[in-house]
Design an enzyme around this catalytic site. Sequence first.
Site, short mmCIF file in Angstrom:
data_model
loop_
_atom_site.label_atom_id
_atom_site.label_comp_id
_atom_site.label_asym_id
_atom_site.label_seq_id
_atom_site.Cartn_x
_atom_site.Cartn_y
_atom_site.Cartn_z
N CYS A 338 0.78 -1.24 0.00
CA CYS A 338 0.00 0.00 0.00
C CYS A 338 0.82 1.30 0.00
O CYS A 338 0.49 2.22 -0.76
CB CYS A 338 -1.01 -0.01 1.15
N ARG A 367 7.60 -11.03 5.04
CA ARG A 367 7.27 -10.83 6.45
C ARG A 367 8.08 -11.80 7.30
O ARG A 367 8.19 -12.98 6.96
CB ARG A 367 5.76 -11.04 6.68
N GLN A 385 1.10 -11.01 -3.56
CA GLN A 385 -0.32 -10.71 -3.42
C GLN A 385 -0.90 -10.21 -4.74
O GLN A 385 -0.23 -9.51 -5.49
CB GLN A 385 -0.54 -9.64 -2.36
N ASP A 387 -2.56 -7.72 -5.19
CA ASP A 387 -2.88 -6.57 -4.35
C ASP A 387 -3.41 -5.42 -5.18
O ASP A 387 -2.89 -5.13 -6.25
CB ASP A 387 -1.61 -6.14 -3.61
N HIS A 389 -5.34 -1.31 -4.85
CA HIS A 389 -5.77 -0.18 -4.01
C HIS A 389 -6.63 0.75 -4.84
O HIS A 389 -6.28 1.08 -5.98
CB HIS A 389 -4.55 0.55 -3.44
N LYS A 469 -12.11 -4.28 8.03
CA LYS A 469 -12.04 -5.04 6.79
C LYS A 469 -13.16 -6.07 6.72
O LYS A 469 -13.71 -6.50 7.74
CB LYS A 469 -10.69 -5.75 6.66
N HIS A 515 -7.97 -0.94 0.47
CA HIS A 515 -6.99 -2.00 0.26
C HIS A 515 -7.80 -3.26 -0.08
O HIS A 515 -8.72 -3.62 0.67
CB HIS A 515 -6.19 -2.29 1.52
#
Length: 640
Positions: A338, A367, A385, A387, A389, A469, A515
């Site tokens: 993000c 991570r 991901q 991912d 946004h 979320k 997100h």
Amino acid sequence: MVQITLPDGSQREFPGPVSVSDVAHSIGTGLGRAALAGRVAVGGAEPRLVDTSFVIEQDARLAIVTAKDADGLDLIRHSTAHLLAYAVKSLFPEAQVTIGPVIENGFYYDFSYKRPFTPEDLEAIEKKMAELVRKDEVVTREEWLRDDAVAYFKGIGEHYKAEIIASIPSNEPISLYREGDFIDLCRGPHVPSTGRLKVFKLMKVAGAYWRGDSKNEMLQRIYGTAWASKEEQASYLTMLEEAERRDHRKLGRELDFFHFQDEAPGLIFWHPKGWTLWQQVEQYMRGVYRDNGYQEVKAPQLLDLSLWKKTGHWDNYAENMFTTESENRVYGLKPMNCPGHVQIFNAGLHSYRELPIRYGEFGQCHRNEPSGSLHGMMRVRGFTQDDGHIFCTEDQLQEECVAFTALLQKVYADFGFTEILYKVATRPDKRIGSDEVWDKAEKALMDSLDLAQCEYEVSPGEGAFYGPKIEYTLKDAIGRHWQCGTIQVDFSMPQRLGAEYVDAADQRKTPVMLHRAILGSFERFIGMLIENHAGAMPAWLSPEHIVVCCISEPSAEYAAEIVLSLKKQGFRASSDLRAEKITRKIREHSMQKIPYILVVGEKERETGKVAVRGRGGIDLGVMPLDDFSARLQNEINARV
């Protein structure tokens, strides 16, 4: 008089204080025998779970808890954990007991003992537990002063238990539960007697550090499962056997998809076949981006630590981040995408007419997960991901959330998942942003699910530190649940990082940032797909569509021609021209779970046809190659 109000609204009066057990028996002998606990509420207070021996001294609402209730099953599992400790102490008096909570589908208890427990020990412990059940010993609750309880447990050599009790404030009552000659610390409640615990099985022994700290002693954790009926336990054990057969780590080796090794803990070595599977998933998701208004972007892996401090990640997530240094600057290896996407948004000034702006990235993240938590592809240190946004106005927020849920449902259906569970995770204790902002964000998510006509649960306190979320959980072929997709409403990060757009009044405003991920981690989702399909991937995902096997040397050239033709049509095909028996070739390729095996010999060469075998040994007969190609293409297009 004490008046008891039951769940159906009916009331019963008693001349004085009355136990939960007595109320249950007054309703019916069967209910009295089935009662495991009660849920009691006095006045406007929330109901609390109590033992059947609990005495109600004033007017109250009461629900009787039996094994058919979710609370009842948890109670059975909790009490079975204590039964396990009772059995261990009976057989191994020198063992020290520590803690034994309920977990999903069962329980565990941690012990300190001078030697490792063996499979034979587990068998003996389980046999002892059954013996204690047959004795049907009454389980009773006692309240002690804290210091008396500490002295008692120290006196019998239970130093871990004494340490736990000593950490409890001195003004709090200490509740202990006694069954036979065994006594243990517990808040309760418990089943009325050991005879109520008839269906259980010990599963395995594992290591666990005391209080989860690797500096402390390694304890032995005995896992078990417990159920209300033999049928439920049998079903669960069958599911475990099926899950073991489908284990993605085992199938990954057998199908030559990937491997792990100690030199790269929590990271994956992808083999050609596995990477082909990956590419099918990625290309599909790239089409989802393209067809739904997303612009694909790519942000850096390393960002200066100052940026992670601005976003709040460093204060809230530092222990999970990898860092590195160069030229006296500290960088964070991104655990999420993000902040990079905000920088891309900030590279130009946007008008409200451009919003919503949707960015998508196949972003590789790292991570620093504890080594003990790593689990194949399901829990890794490096992952990618899908991912995305979305930067939008507050007025667009609702529509974007509804549209995302609909898109996610379609994607999951294409992968073969139609049963989705929805949860809204609300504000955690450790968070950024005002309560007003959190109220607005949580309402937006709940309203979007209402508009999408999706039933959902609320998970209090489980949101991200920057926003609430929705969690989307899938149910697989053997009934397991996997949390995959998510959408999070974030009012804080764009403001912290200076994201702005120009509104209709020519004023600068901060956009709302959503997100969102559909698959979540590619690695985890592919591992889940492998297990869901037991390695037999649907044709559109399969790393290899077809293997063409020749029966004899004279038909080898024809087999090679067929492979070339299939490849030109876009199929993933290979040949097996070895001088082996055709039965062996078919058996070996069947074990690789390839969708189709084409067998060709002299007869097929002369007629220009192929003999087709579908997965599972299905004989589809002899047909022209064009007919087979059309059949396979239709199957791929339909994503069946």
